[in-house]
Design a protein around this motif. Structure first.
Motif, PDB file in Angstrom:
ATOM      1  N   LYS A  50      21.808 -13.563 -19.109  1.00 31.64           N
ATOM      2  CA  LYS A  50      22.591 -13.150 -17.955  1.00 31.64           C
ATOM      3  C   LYS A  50      22.553 -14.225 -16.885  1.00 31.64           C
ATOM      4  CE  LYS A  50      22.252  -8.118 -18.356  1.00 31.64           C
ATOM      5  NZ  LYS A  50      21.921  -6.856 -17.650  1.00 31.64           N
ATOM      6  N   LEU A  51      23.570 -14.232 -16.031  1.00 35.95           N
ATOM      7  CA  LEU A  51      23.641 -15.183 -14.941  1.00 35.95           C
ATOM      8  C   LEU A  51      22.437 -15.003 -14.035  1.00 35.95           C
ATOM      9  CD1 LEU A  51      25.427 -17.368 -13.620  1.00 35.95           C
ATOM     10  CD2 LEU A  51      26.379 -15.562 -12.185  1.00 35.95           C
ATOM     11  N   GLY A  52      21.757 -16.100 -13.760  1.00 33.91           N
ATOM     12  CA  GLY A  52      20.577 -16.045 -12.891  1.00 33.91           C
ATOM     13  C   GLY A  52      19.281 -16.001 -13.654  1.00 33.91           C
ATOM     14  N   SER A  53      19.354 -15.708 -14.945  1.00 34.21           N
ATOM     15  CA  SER A  53      18.136 -15.695 -15.754  1.00 34.21           C
ATOM     16  C   SER A  53      17.928 -17.066 -16.371  1.00 34.21           C
ATOM     17  CB  SER A  53      18.234 -14.651 -16.873  1.00 34.21           C
ATOM     18  OG  SER A  53      19.251 -14.994 -17.792  1.00 34.21           O
ATOM     19  N   LYS A  54      16.684 -17.427 -16.643  1.00 38.38           N
ATOM     20  CA  LYS A  54      16.374 -18.717 -17.225  1.00 38.38           C
ATOM     21  C   LYS A  54      16.448 -18.622 -18.738  1.00 38.38           C
ATOM     22  CE  LYS A  54      13.449 -20.431 -13.490  1.00 38.38           C
ATOM     23  NZ  LYS A  54      12.125 -20.985 -13.130  1.00 38.38           N
TER      24      LYS A  54
END
Length: 207
Positions: free
Chosen positions: A201-205
């Protein structure tokens, strides 16, 4: 005629400039093909930790889709080039991003370049498609899902807007459909991960 072919060739060569790799090298960052998803695009460049590099990559990737179409629009009439060549130029630039001749035909997924083509076709079309992308990202935080949904809606918006905000062209509609199919095909690994629940997901590494 030679001019449509030359326009397509020039558009393809412009599209073949992989700015994710070029910008990363210029800014002393790792090759985006060597980490994260391995995709040479702005989203993966963002994983390098450099927002500036990701923004520059995004803008340049969009510009290389926009520029060939606008050049045909501005100067094509003198060479007998019309809407059909505009559509082909946009598609050729998109194909250049996907399969860049300068980078062993290993390119990105084409989201930003497709947006640039849409902007050249019709700014309102680009805006409507970008808003669709943003809504999906906000609610689901999957860039890949948002990209595919936007790819499906773009030709639909173009057809629905005929006679309202812009004039639909059969050539451009076909180009949009072709880009949408290719974009979804390039996201086939993302589709598998989405179905498996392992998509980043966007924002996850991403490991």
């Amino acid at each position: 005629m030679i001019w449509p072919f030359l326009a397509m060739l020039a558009a393809y060569l412009i599209g073949s400039l992989s700015f994710a790799v070029i910008v990363s090298r210029a800014m002393g960052l790792a090759d985006p093909r060597s980490y994260g998803s391995g995709n040479p695009g702005a989203t993966n460049v963002l994983r390098s930790g450099s927002k500036a590099a990701a923004i520059v990559t995004l803008l340049l990737d969009a510009a290389k889709g926009w520029l060939p179409v606008v050049l045909v629009q501005a100067f094509g009439a003198d060479f007998g080039l019309g809407a059909g060549t505009q559509a082909l130029a946009g598609l050729a630039a998109f194909l250049g991003h996907l399969y860049p001749v300068f980078f062993r035909f290993q390119g990105g997924k084409g989201v930003a370049t497709a947006l640039g083509v849409l902007l050249a076709f019709e700014p309102l079309l680009a805006l409507a498609t970008l808003l669709t992308f943003a809504i999906i990202v906000v609610f689901f935080r999957y860039v890949s899902l948002a990209s595919m949904v936007a790819a499906v809606f773009a030709p639909a918006y173009y057809l629905l807007g005929d006679g309202v905000a812009w004039t639909a062209s059969g050539y451009k509609t076909l180009a949009l459909m072709a880009m949408g199919v290719l974009l979804i095909w390039r996201h086939r690994e993302n589709i598998r991960r989405l179905l498996a629940g392992t998509e980043s997901k966007l924002g996850s590494k991403k490991k």
